[in-house]
Design a protein around this motif. Sequence first.
Motif, mmCIF file in Angstrom:
data_model
loop_
_atom_site.group_PDB
_atom_site.id
_atom_site.type_symbol
_atom_site.label_atom_id
_atom_site.label_comp_id
_atom_site.label_asym_id
_atom_site.label_seq_id
_atom_site.Cartn_x
_atom_site.Cartn_y
_atom_site.Cartn_z
ATOM 1 N N SER A 198 0.861 -1.180 0.000
ATOM 2 C CA SER A 198 0.000 0.000 0.000
ATOM 3 C C SER A 198 0.897 1.230 0.000
ATOM 4 O O SER A 198 1.994 1.225 0.577
ATOM 5 N N VAL A 199 0.433 2.271 -0.687
ATOM 6 C CA VAL A 199 1.177 3.520 -0.793
ATOM 7 C C VAL A 199 0.222 4.652 -0.426
ATOM 8 O O VAL A 199 -0.866 4.754 -0.989
ATOM 9 N N HIS A 200 0.644 5.491 0.520
ATOM 10 C CA HIS A 200 -0.192 6.573 1.024
ATOM 11 C C HIS A 200 0.432 7.923 0.699
ATOM 12 O O HIS A 200 1.634 8.021 0.490
ATOM 13 N N GLY A 201 -0.389 8.943 0.699
ATOM 14 C CA GLY A 201 0.047 10.306 0.402
ATOM 15 C C GLY A 201 -0.790 10.849 -0.734
ATOM 16 O O GLY A 201 -1.964 10.487 -0.891
ATOM 17 N N VAL A 202 -0.202 11.718 -1.549
ATOM 18 C CA VAL A 202 -0.873 12.215 -2.745
ATOM 19 C C VAL A 202 -0.561 11.206 -3.842
ATOM 20 O O VAL A 202 0.452 11.310 -4.538
ATOM 21 N N VAL A 203 -1.407 10.173 -3.929
ATOM 22 C CA VAL A 203 -1.137 9.068 -4.852
ATOM 23 C C VAL A 203 -2.313 8.759 -5.770
ATOM 24 O O VAL A 203 -2.235 7.851 -6.591
ATOM 25 N N GLN A 204 -3.397 9.507 -5.644
ATOM 26 C CA GLN A 204 -4.521 9.338 -6.557
ATOM 27 C C GLN A 204 -4.662 10.611 -7.385
ATOM 28 O O GLN A 204 -4.448 11.711 -6.900
ATOM 29 N N GLY A 205 -4.977 10.417 -8.666
ATOM 30 C CA GLY A 205 -5.111 11.558 -9.562
ATOM 31 C C GLY A 205 -3.788 12.089 -10.089
ATOM 32 O O GLY A 205 -3.742 13.181 -10.661
ATOM 33 N N VAL A 206 -2.712 11.326 -9.909
ATOM 34 C CA VAL A 206 -1.386 11.762 -10.358
ATOM 35 C C VAL A 206 -0.713 10.715 -11.252
ATOM 36 O O VAL A 206 0.486 10.785 -11.495
ATOM 37 N N GLY A 207 -1.469 9.746 -11.727
ATOM 38 C CA GLY A 207 -0.914 8.719 -12.612
ATOM 39 C C GLY A 207 -0.163 7.613 -11.894
ATOM 40 O O GLY A 207 0.621 6.886 -12.518
ATOM 41 N N PHE A 208 -0.392 7.451 -10.598
ATOM 42 C CA PHE A 208 0.367 6.468 -9.827
ATOM 43 C C PHE A 208 0.125 5.038 -10.305
ATOM 44 O O PHE A 208 1.067 4.261 -10.435
ATOM 45 N N ARG A 209 -1.122 4.677 -10.574
ATOM 46 C CA ARG A 209 -1.405 3.300 -11.014
ATOM 47 C C ARG A 209 -0.726 3.001 -12.350
ATOM 48 O O ARG A 209 -0.200 1.908 -12.546
ATOM 49 N N TYR A 210 -0.706 3.979 -13.250
ATOM 50 C CA TYR A 210 -0.063 3.768 -14.549
ATOM 51 C C TYR A 210 1.459 3.691 -14.395
ATOM 52 O O TYR A 210 2.131 2.945 -15.100
ATOM 53 N N PHE A 211 1.993 4.453 -13.443
ATOM 54 C CA PHE A 211 3.410 4.394 -13.096
ATOM 55 C C PHE A 211 3.767 2.981 -12.618
ATOM 56 O O PHE A 211 4.745 2.385 -13.071
ATOM 57 N N VAL A 212 2.955 2.442 -11.709
ATOM 58 C CA VAL A 212 3.188 1.096 -11.176
ATOM 59 C C VAL A 212 3.097 0.054 -12.289
ATOM 60 O O VAL A 212 3.950 -0.829 -12.405
ATOM 61 N N LYS A 213 2.082 0.180 -13.114
ATOM 62 C CA LYS A 213 1.901 -0.770 -14.230
ATOM 63 C C LYS A 213 3.099 -0.729 -15.177
ATOM 64 O O LYS A 213 3.582 -1.772 -15.627
ATOM 65 N N GLY A 214 3.613 0.454 -15.453
ATOM 66 C CA GLY A 214 4.770 0.593 -16.340
ATOM 67 C C GLY A 214 6.016 -0.085 -15.773
ATOM 68 O O GLY A 214 6.733 -0.783 -16.486
#
Length: 94
Positions: A9-25
Motif C-alpha cells: 500500500s502507498v499513502h500520500g498524494v497518490v490518486q489523480g497523479v498517474g500512480f497506477r499507470y506508473f506502477v503498471k509501467g
Amino acid sequence: MALKSIEFSVHGVVQGVGFRYFVKGIARSEGLVGWVKNSPDGHVEGMAQGDAAAIEKMKKELALGPPHARVSKFKIKSETTVERAQFSSFDIVH
C-alpha cells in the motif's frame, strides 16, 4: 524457480497523479505480474509477483512514486515466496 510475491500500500498524494499507470509501467518493464488499484480511502494498493531482483526494484520505485505524487508512507503488507505466479499480466483493477 521460486518467485517473490508482495502485497503493498502507498499513502500520500497518490490518486489523480498517474500512480497506477506508473506502477503498471514498472511492473511490465520488469516482467512482473499482478494488479494495482485505488482504494476508497485515498491510497493505492496492489500485488506484484516475479523475480526477486525485479520485486526489489519495484519496491524502491513505489517508495518514490512518479513526479506529481507525494508518497508519505509505503508499506509492504506481506512478502512471500511462491512457486508460480497467480496472474498472467499486470493490470489496473477497479
